[in-house]
Design a protein around this motif. Structure first.
Motif, PDB file in Angstrom:
ATOM      1  N   SER A  32      -5.785  -1.953  -6.803  1.00 50.75           N
ATOM      2  CA  SER A  32      -4.372  -1.715  -7.076  1.00 50.75           C
ATOM      3  C   SER A  32      -4.055  -0.231  -7.030  1.00 50.75           C
ATOM      4  CB  SER A  32      -3.986  -2.240  -8.467  1.00 50.75           C
ATOM      5  OG  SER A  32      -4.220  -3.613  -8.579  1.00 50.75           O
ATOM      6  N   THR A  33      -2.818   0.076  -6.666  1.00 52.19           N
ATOM      7  CA  THR A  33      -2.301   1.438  -6.727  1.00 52.19           C
ATOM      8  C   THR A  33      -1.267   1.511  -7.836  1.00 52.19           C
ATOM      9  OG1 THR A  33      -2.631   1.716  -4.349  1.00 52.19           O
ATOM     10  CG2 THR A  33      -1.138   3.269  -5.435  1.00 52.19           C
ATOM     11  N   VAL A  34      -1.419   2.494  -8.717  1.00 52.86           N
ATOM     12  CA  VAL A  34      -0.494   2.697  -9.831  1.00 52.86           C
ATOM     13  C   VAL A  34       0.667   3.549  -9.342  1.00 52.86           C
ATOM     14  CG1 VAL A  34      -0.219   3.598 -12.183  1.00 52.86           C
ATOM     15  CG2 VAL A  34      -2.430   2.639 -11.457  1.00 52.86           C
ATOM     16  N   VAL A  35       1.896   3.056  -9.548  1.00 55.52           N
ATOM     17  CA  VAL A  35       3.101   3.759  -9.128  1.00 55.52           C
ATOM     18  C   VAL A  35       4.006   3.906 -10.345  1.00 55.52           C
ATOM     19  CG1 VAL A  35       5.140   3.666  -7.641  1.00 55.52           C
ATOM     20  CG2 VAL A  35       2.949   2.766  -6.817  1.00 55.52           C
ATOM     21  N   GLU A  36       4.526   5.112 -10.567  1.00 57.69           N
ATOM     22  CA  GLU A  36       5.507   5.285 -11.632  1.00 57.69           C
ATOM     23  C   GLU A  36       6.899   5.093 -11.036  1.00 57.69           C
ATOM     24  OE1 GLU A  36       6.652   8.136 -15.397  1.00 57.69           O
ATOM     25  OE2 GLU A  36       4.755   8.417 -14.343  1.00 57.69           O
ATOM     26  N   LEU A  37       7.648   4.149 -11.610  1.00 58.72           N
ATOM     27  CA  LEU A  37       8.992   3.830 -11.131  1.00 58.72           C
ATOM     28  C   LEU A  37       9.997   4.875 -11.604  1.00 58.72           C
ATOM     29  CD1 LEU A  37       8.851  -0.004 -11.839  1.00 58.72           C
ATOM     30  CD2 LEU A  37       8.702   1.135  -9.616  1.00 58.72           C
ATOM     31  N   PRO A  38      11.141   4.993 -10.938  1.00 55.75           N
ATOM     32  CA  PRO A  38      12.155   5.985 -11.333  1.00 55.75           C
ATOM     33  C   PRO A  38      12.599   5.855 -12.785  1.00 55.75           C
ATOM     34  CG  PRO A  38      12.683   5.080  -9.179  1.00 55.75           C
ATOM     35  CD  PRO A  38      11.531   4.282  -9.709  1.00 55.75           C
ATOM     36  N   ASP A  39      12.566   4.618 -13.332  1.00 54.23           N
ATOM     37  CA  ASP A  39      12.991   4.427 -14.728  1.00 54.23           C
ATOM     38  C   ASP A  39      11.856   4.685 -15.723  1.00 54.23           C
ATOM     39  OD1 ASP A  39      11.379   2.194 -14.494  1.00 54.23           O
ATOM     40  OD2 ASP A  39      13.008   0.742 -14.733  1.00 54.23           O
ATOM     41  N   GLY A  40      10.688   5.148 -15.236  1.00 51.96           N
ATOM     42  CA  GLY A  40       9.576   5.493 -16.115  1.00 51.96           C
ATOM     43  C   GLY A  40       8.574   4.375 -16.319  1.00 51.96           C
ATOM     44  N   ARG A  41       8.888   3.154 -15.899  1.00 52.77           N
ATOM     45  CA  ARG A  41       7.942   2.054 -16.016  1.00 52.77           C
ATOM     46  C   ARG A  41       6.852   2.183 -14.945  1.00 52.77           C
ATOM     47  NH1 ARG A  41       9.931  -2.944 -14.796  1.00 52.77           N
ATOM     48  NH2 ARG A  41      11.410  -1.928 -13.401  1.00 52.77           N
ATOM     49  N   VAL A  42       5.803   1.392 -15.102  1.00 50.20           N
ATOM     50  CA  VAL A  42       4.665   1.413 -14.181  1.00 50.20           C
ATOM     51  C   VAL A  42       4.676   0.146 -13.327  1.00 50.20           C
ATOM     52  CG1 VAL A  42       2.144   1.267 -14.075  1.00 50.20           C
ATOM     53  CG2 VAL A  42       3.235   2.856 -15.658  1.00 50.20           C
ATOM     54  N   ARG A  43       4.347   0.305 -12.039  1.00 53.82           N
ATOM     55  CA  ARG A  43       4.170  -0.811 -11.121  1.00 53.82           C
ATOM     56  C   ARG A  43       2.764  -0.720 -10.545  1.00 53.82           C
ATOM     57  NH1 ARG A  43       7.731  -0.032  -6.437  1.00 53.82           N
ATOM     58  NH2 ARG A  43       5.949   0.909  -5.407  1.00 53.82           N
ATOM     59  N   LEU A  44       2.137  -1.876 -10.325  1.00 60.77           N
ATOM     60  CA  LEU A  44       0.849  -1.938  -9.641  1.00 60.77           C
ATOM     61  C   LEU A  44       1.044  -2.686  -8.338  1.00 60.77           C
ATOM     62  CD1 LEU A  44      -1.569  -2.924 -12.564  1.00 60.77           C
ATOM     63  CD2 LEU A  44      -0.947  -0.635 -11.764  1.00 60.77           C
ATOM     64  N   ASP A  45       0.742  -2.032  -7.223  1.00 60.23           N
ATOM     65  CA  ASP A  45       0.751  -2.663  -5.908  1.00 60.23           C
ATOM     66  C   ASP A  45      -0.677  -3.137  -5.653  1.00 60.23           C
ATOM     67  OD1 ASP A  45       3.456  -2.082  -5.452  1.00 60.23           O
ATOM     68  OD2 ASP A  45       2.973  -0.098  -4.665  1.00 60.23           O
ATOM     69  N   GLU A  46      -0.866  -4.458  -5.577  1.00 59.74           N
ATOM     70  CA  GLU A  46      -2.196  -5.042  -5.589  1.00 59.74           C
ATOM     71  C   GLU A  46      -2.576  -5.691  -4.258  1.00 59.74           C
ATOM     72  OE1 GLU A  46      -2.515  -6.295 -10.213  1.00 59.74           O
ATOM     73  OE2 GLU A  46      -1.602  -7.795  -8.888  1.00 59.74           O
ATOM     74  N   THR A  47      -3.843  -5.545  -3.900  1.00 57.94           N
ATOM     75  CA  THR A  47      -4.445  -6.271  -2.788  1.00 57.94           C
ATOM     76  C   THR A  47      -5.654  -6.993  -3.371  1.00 57.94           C
ATOM     77  OG1 THR A  47      -3.723  -4.593  -1.210  1.00 57.94           O
ATOM     78  CG2 THR A  47      -5.488  -6.070  -0.504  1.00 57.94           C
ATOM     79  N   TRP A  48      -5.642  -8.317  -3.280  1.00 58.10           N
ATOM     80  CA  TRP A  48      -6.676  -9.104  -3.944  1.00 58.10           C
ATOM     81  C   TRP A  48      -7.313 -10.109  -2.986  1.00 58.10           C
ATOM     82  CZ3 TRP A  48      -5.253 -14.152  -3.561  1.00 58.10           C
ATOM     83  CH2 TRP A  48      -3.893 -14.430  -3.451  1.00 58.10           C
ATOM     84  N   GLU A  49      -8.513 -10.543  -3.398  1.00 56.45           N
ATOM     85  CA  GLU A  49      -9.241 -11.542  -2.632  1.00 56.45           C
ATOM     86  C   GLU A  49     -10.051 -12.400  -3.596  1.00 56.45           C
ATOM     87  OE1 GLU A  49     -12.218 -11.917   1.205  1.00 56.45           O
ATOM     88  OE2 GLU A  49     -11.942  -9.963   0.268  1.00 56.45           O
ATOM     89  N   TRP A  50      -9.913 -13.705  -3.453  1.00 57.42           N
ATOM     90  CA  TRP A  50     -10.734 -14.610  -4.247  1.00 57.42           C
ATOM     91  C   TRP A  50     -12.190 -14.474  -3.815  1.00 57.42           C
ATOM     92  CZ3 TRP A  50      -8.793 -16.452  -8.447  1.00 57.42           C
ATOM     93  CH2 TRP A  50      -7.443 -16.759  -8.544  1.00 57.42           C
ATOM     94  N   GLU A  51     -13.095 -14.566  -4.781  1.00 57.23           N
ATOM     95  CA  GLU A  51     -14.526 -14.616  -4.480  1.00 57.23           C
ATOM     96  C   GLU A  51     -15.087 -16.011  -4.727  1.00 57.23           C
ATOM     97  OE1 GLU A  51     -15.781  -9.997  -5.203  1.00 57.23           O
ATOM     98  OE2 GLU A  51     -15.860 -11.310  -6.947  1.00 57.23           O
ATOM     99  N   SER A  52     -14.403 -16.817  -5.521  1.00 58.99           N
ATOM    100  CA  SER A  52     -14.876 -18.153  -5.863  1.00 58.99           C
ATOM    101  C   SER A  52     -14.245 -19.247  -5.001  1.00 58.99           C
ATOM    102  CB  SER A  52     -14.566 -18.444  -7.328  1.00 58.99           C
ATOM    103  OG  SER A  52     -13.162 -18.425  -7.541  1.00 58.99           O
ATOM    104  N   GLN A  53     -13.295 -18.861  -4.161  1.00 56.88           N
ATOM    105  CA  GLN A  53     -12.597 -19.814  -3.299  1.00 56.88           C
ATOM    106  C   GLN A  53     -11.990 -19.039  -2.138  1.00 56.88           C
ATOM    107  OE1 GLN A  53     -10.046 -21.067  -6.502  1.00 56.88           O
ATOM    108  NE2 GLN A  53      -8.307 -19.920  -5.706  1.00 56.88           N
TER     109      GLN A  53
END
Length: 116
Positions: A79-100
């Protein structure tokens, strides 16, 4: 480095496939000395945990979750941590299952104090 994730509650901005995290899932993050971990639950997830590391704005972690039918699943996410203009945090995620089979991208954002 962007602000600490410690104590923040985040939620997906959109639902994923059935049996996965969705807009009703809540992640409570913890962070200390480059380590990150979180508990999560809600929607199609009875209980989930993630653990990994943080280097600047990059998170690298493994996750495991329990579904309502009693099955478990696990995977890897960067994930990449991004600070939003209103001060909150967003995570842009790239994921992959390992069990399926399956992989994808998702976005989770910090909830405001008034969000359910």
């Amino acid at each position: 480095m962007p602000r600490s994730l410690d104590g923040l509650v985040l939620a997906p901005v959109a639902d994923q496939a059935p049996g996965q995290v969705g807009t009703r899932t809540r992640f409570t993050y913890h962070e200390k000395d480059g380590e990150i971990w979180a508990e999560y639950a809600g929607g199609d997830v009875v209980r989930g945990h993630l653990v990994g590391t943080r280097d600047g704005d990059r998170l690298d972690f493994r996750y495991v979750q329990l579904k309502p039918d009693g099955t478990t699943s696990s995977g890897h996410c960067v994930s990449t941590v991004v600070e939003l203009p209103d001060g909150r945090v967003r995570l842009d995620e790239t994921w992959e299952w390992e069990s399926q089979d399956g992989s994808g991208t998702s976005v989770v954002e910090q909830l405001t104090e008034h969000a359910p």
